[in-house]
Motif scaffolding. Structure first.
Motif, PDB file in Angstrom:
ATOM      1  N   VAL A  17       6.208   8.021 -13.891  1.00 53.03           N
ATOM      2  CA  VAL A  17       6.384   6.958 -14.885  1.00 53.03           C
ATOM      3  C   VAL A  17       5.381   7.065 -16.026  1.00 53.03           C
ATOM      4  O   VAL A  17       5.520   6.367 -17.024  1.00 53.03           O
ATOM      5  N   GLY A  18       4.379   7.932 -15.896  1.00 53.05           N
ATOM      6  CA  GLY A  18       3.422   8.071 -16.981  1.00 53.05           C
ATOM      7  C   GLY A  18       2.369   9.118 -16.698  1.00 53.05           C
ATOM      8  O   GLY A  18       2.087   9.433 -15.545  1.00 53.05           O
ATOM      9  N   VAL A  19       1.817   9.665 -17.782  1.00 54.02           N
ATOM     10  CA  VAL A  19       0.703  10.614 -17.684  1.00 54.02           C
ATOM     11  C   VAL A  19      -0.304  10.218 -18.755  1.00 54.02           C
ATOM     12  O   VAL A  19       0.025  10.144 -19.934  1.00 54.02           O
ATOM     13  N   GLY A  20      -1.512   9.957 -18.318  1.00 48.98           N
ATOM     14  CA  GLY A  20      -2.617   9.625 -19.212  1.00 48.98           C
ATOM     15  C   GLY A  20      -3.868  10.200 -18.577  1.00 48.98           C
ATOM     16  O   GLY A  20      -3.962  11.412 -18.386  1.00 48.98           O
ATOM     17  N   ARG A  21      -4.792   9.333 -18.211  1.00 47.52           N
ATOM     18  CA  ARG A  21      -5.967   9.795 -17.472  1.00 47.52           C
ATOM     19  C   ARG A  21      -5.548  10.322 -16.097  1.00 47.52           C
ATOM     20  O   ARG A  21      -6.157  11.224 -15.547  1.00 47.52           O
ATOM     21  N   PHE A  22      -4.493   9.722 -15.529  1.00 45.88           N
ATOM     22  CA  PHE A  22      -3.899  10.142 -14.260  1.00 45.88           C
ATOM     23  C   PHE A  22      -2.400  10.283 -14.470  1.00 45.88           C
ATOM     24  O   PHE A  22      -1.847   9.736 -15.426  1.00 45.88           O
ATOM     25  N   ALA A  23      -1.732  10.993 -13.579  1.00 45.39           N
ATOM     26  CA  ALA A  23      -0.271  11.015 -13.548  1.00 45.39           C
ATOM     27  C   ALA A  23       0.143   9.929 -12.555  1.00 45.39           C
ATOM     28  O   ALA A  23      -0.368   9.883 -11.440  1.00 45.39           O
ATOM     29  N   ILE A  24       1.050   9.047 -12.973  1.00 40.27           N
ATOM     30  CA  ILE A  24       1.448   7.903 -12.159  1.00 40.27           C
ATOM     31  C   ILE A  24       2.900   8.082 -11.715  1.00 40.27           C
ATOM     32  O   ILE A  24       3.778   8.387 -12.531  1.00 40.27           O
ATOM     33  N   TYR A  25       3.120   7.854 -10.421  1.00 45.67           N
ATOM     34  CA  TYR A  25       4.448   7.977  -9.820  1.00 45.67           C
ATOM     35  C   TYR A  25       4.817   6.689  -9.117  1.00 45.67           C
ATOM     36  O   TYR A  25       4.005   6.108  -8.395  1.00 45.67           O
ATOM     37  N   ALA A  26       6.056   6.255  -9.302  1.00 48.97           N
ATOM     38  CA  ALA A  26       6.617   5.124  -8.570  1.00 48.97           C
ATOM     39  C   ALA A  26       7.288   5.659  -7.314  1.00 48.97           C
ATOM     40  O   ALA A  26       8.055   6.629  -7.386  1.00 48.97           O
ATOM     41  N   TRP A  40       8.224  -5.694  -5.393  1.00 49.51           N
ATOM     42  CA  TRP A  40       7.088  -4.921  -4.898  1.00 49.51           C
ATOM     43  C   TRP A  40       7.428  -3.445  -4.951  1.00 49.51           C
ATOM     44  O   TRP A  40       8.591  -3.046  -4.826  1.00 49.51           O
ATOM     45  N   ILE A  41       6.384  -2.628  -5.124  1.00 52.39           N
ATOM     46  CA  ILE A  41       6.549  -1.173  -5.106  1.00 52.39           C
ATOM     47  C   ILE A  41       5.191  -0.547  -4.776  1.00 52.39           C
ATOM     48  O   ILE A  41       4.149  -1.154  -4.993  1.00 52.39           O
ATOM     49  N   ARG A  42       5.234   0.657  -4.270  1.00 51.45           N
ATOM     50  CA  ARG A  42       4.014   1.441  -4.059  1.00 51.45           C
ATOM     51  C   ARG A  42       3.979   2.521  -5.130  1.00 51.45           C
ATOM     52  O   ARG A  42       5.017   3.041  -5.546  1.00 51.45           O
ATOM     53  N   SER A  43       2.774   2.861  -5.594  1.00 50.06           N
ATOM     54  CA  SER A  43       2.645   3.915  -6.598  1.00 50.06           C
ATOM     55  C   SER A  43       1.611   4.932  -6.149  1.00 50.06           C
ATOM     56  O   SER A  43       0.724   4.635  -5.346  1.00 50.06           O
ATOM     57  N   LEU A  44       1.751   6.120  -6.694  1.00 49.97           N
ATOM     58  CA  LEU A  44       0.809   7.207  -6.454  1.00 49.97           C
ATOM     59  C   LEU A  44       0.126   7.533  -7.771  1.00 49.97           C
ATOM     60  O   LEU A  44       0.785   7.727  -8.796  1.00 49.97           O
ATOM     61  N   GLN A  45      -1.178   7.604  -7.737  1.00 46.58           N
ATOM     62  CA  GLN A  45      -1.994   8.010  -8.882  1.00 46.58           C
ATOM     63  C   GLN A  45      -2.505   9.409  -8.563  1.00 46.58           C
ATOM     64  O   GLN A  45      -3.212   9.597  -7.581  1.00 46.58           O
ATOM     65  N   VAL A  46      -2.114  10.403  -9.365  1.00 44.55           N
ATOM     66  CA  VAL A  46      -2.532  11.787  -9.140  1.00 44.55           C
ATOM     67  C   VAL A  46      -3.673  12.118 -10.095  1.00 44.55           C
ATOM     68  O   VAL A  46      -3.568  11.887 -11.305  1.00 44.55           O
ATOM     69  N   ALA A  47      -4.757  12.637  -9.550  1.00 41.40           N
ATOM     70  CA  ALA A  47      -5.922  13.038 -10.342  1.00 41.40           C
ATOM     71  C   ALA A  47      -5.816  14.514 -10.711  1.00 41.40           C
ATOM     72  O   ALA A  47      -5.069  15.282 -10.091  1.00 41.40           O
ATOM     73  N   GLY A  60      -5.866  11.955  -5.484  1.00 42.74           N
ATOM     74  CA  GLY A  60      -5.432  10.700  -6.090  1.00 42.74           C
ATOM     75  C   GLY A  60      -5.522   9.547  -5.128  1.00 42.74           C
ATOM     76  O   GLY A  60      -6.447   9.471  -4.317  1.00 42.74           O
ATOM     77  N   GLY A  61      -4.514   8.656  -5.210  1.00 40.76           N
ATOM     78  CA  GLY A  61      -4.512   7.503  -4.329  1.00 40.76           C
ATOM     79  C   GLY A  61      -3.235   6.695  -4.442  1.00 40.76           C
ATOM     80  O   GLY A  61      -2.469   6.834  -5.399  1.00 40.76           O
ATOM     81  N   TRP A  62      -3.007   5.863  -3.428  1.00 44.52           N
ATOM     82  CA  TRP A  62      -1.852   4.974  -3.350  1.00 44.52           C
ATOM     83  C   TRP A  62      -2.269   3.562  -3.719  1.00 44.52           C
ATOM     84  O   TRP A  62      -3.358   3.120  -3.353  1.00 44.52           O
ATOM     85  N   SER A  63      -1.387   2.840  -4.378  1.00 42.43           N
ATOM     86  CA  SER A  63      -1.562   1.410  -4.627  1.00 42.43           C
ATOM     87  C   SER A  63      -0.264   0.697  -4.300  1.00 42.43           C
ATOM     88  O   SER A  63       0.824   1.242  -4.507  1.00 42.43           O
ATOM     89  N   ARG A  64      -0.406  -0.523  -3.795  1.00 39.62           N
ATOM     90  CA  ARG A  64       0.753  -1.407  -3.631  1.00 39.62           C
ATOM     91  C   ARG A  64       0.677  -2.444  -4.744  1.00 39.62           C
ATOM     92  O   ARG A  64      -0.403  -2.918  -5.082  1.00 39.62           O
TER      93      ARG A  64
END
Length: 139
Positions: A17-26, A40-47, A60-64
């Motif tokens: 869903v986006g690439v900036g400082r991190f790549a973000i995935y839904a 609600w959704i979980r996302s992955l932040q890729v470093a 990276g890491g997961w967020s809810r």
């Protein structure tokens, strides 16, 4: 809560869903909605490749996330890091209050996926998303 727990145990279906400082995935496999406007959704932040904190390497890491679709507010519920060997956690709660998802933000893109999107059986696996995200960050 049971549906979200079961979705978290299934294979992720990650959509960028986006690439900036991190790549973000839904993770569209975790989308859950309740009337009238909750989602609600979980996302992955890729470093970027080679990201370290101290002597530990992370991918990276997961967020809810919880969203109010009508008010367009986002609430990050927690964060769990993912080490380079794919070890997760522990999860750290995020106590910050919900906030408006700003235009152009990763939060708005996640909100749109959670509120109007659908599970994507063609989404990426965790390993595929990490490779793709790190390649995008290297460009």
């Amino acid at each position: 809560m049971i549906a979200l727990t079961l979705a978290l145990l299934s294979e992720p279906q990650l959509v960028q869903v986006g690439v900036g400082r991190f790549a973000i995935y839904a993770d569209t496999a975790t989308i859950r909605r309740e009337a009238p406007d909750a989602a609600w959704i979980r996302s992955l932040q890729v470093a970027e490749d080679g990201f370290t904190v101290g002597d530990a390497a992370y991918v990276g890491g997961w967020s809810r996330w919880a969203f109010d679709c009508g008010a367009r507010t986002a609430d990050r519920l927690d964060f769990a890091s993912v080490k380079s060997d794919l070890t997760e956690g522990p999860s750290t709660p995020d106590a910050a209050p919900p906030y408006e998802a700003a235009p152009g933000s990763d939060e708005l893109e996640l909100l749109l996926k959670a509120c109007v999107g659908a599970p994507d059986p063609a989404g990426l696996s965790l390993e595929q998303a990490i490779r793709e995200g790190q390649a995008a960050l290297a460009d």
